[in-house]
Design a protein around this motif. Sequence first.
Motif: not given
Length: 225
Positions: A23-27, A69-72, A83-85
Amino acid sequence: MKVLKLKLFQETACYKKPFAFKVGETYPLPPYSTVKGMLHKILKVEEGSPPVPMRISIQGNYESKFVNYQSMYFFKPNETTKMPLNIHLLYNVQLIIHVDAVEEVLNRIVEGLKNLEEHLSLGRKEDLVRIDEVKYVEVKSYDPDLEGESFIIQNPIYIPVDSLPSDVDGINYRLNWKYNVVNGLRQWDKIDVKYVEEGIEITDEVQVDNDGEPGDLIYFNTTLI
């Protein structure tokens, strides 16, 4: 003491946390290293050059947070996998950044902002920055005992743990600041901070700028290095 004050806007931003792979967590605010990287770009500091001595204070807010939603894609010699991210994004980000450095460096930042060769971004490459205001301000003290009232935090802000007021708490983060390359790998110096929300009262003496009353709070991340 004269410092540079930047007011920035981003429609969307992701200040990705290290090691957040699935999961692309953000500050909630850009880390010190991210802001320093942007300033180095403005100053045209070449990769591998010694860092420009400066210190930074970061505060700001955002309207909301949403998930994109993005695809890596991962490329191997004989196959490509996907892979979904889920990427966490901040929406309508307003930032106030104070920069302390020698006058020559501050002047170069101002001139660099006037003569940009390409757009600025903060976070990902696509997280574009709009520069709303650039100005010099003076740093002054705000003493609640003399003023007759506590200082109320107007914007969420990073406060280094070593400078945290006695009556204030927040969310712990360990933020990247600057790095050394050892055996081809970056080894980061980190700064422990608290992310402190707006509306918190501070009864200790603090530093603010002279831009309005009582001025915007300033908590620099380090000594001038």
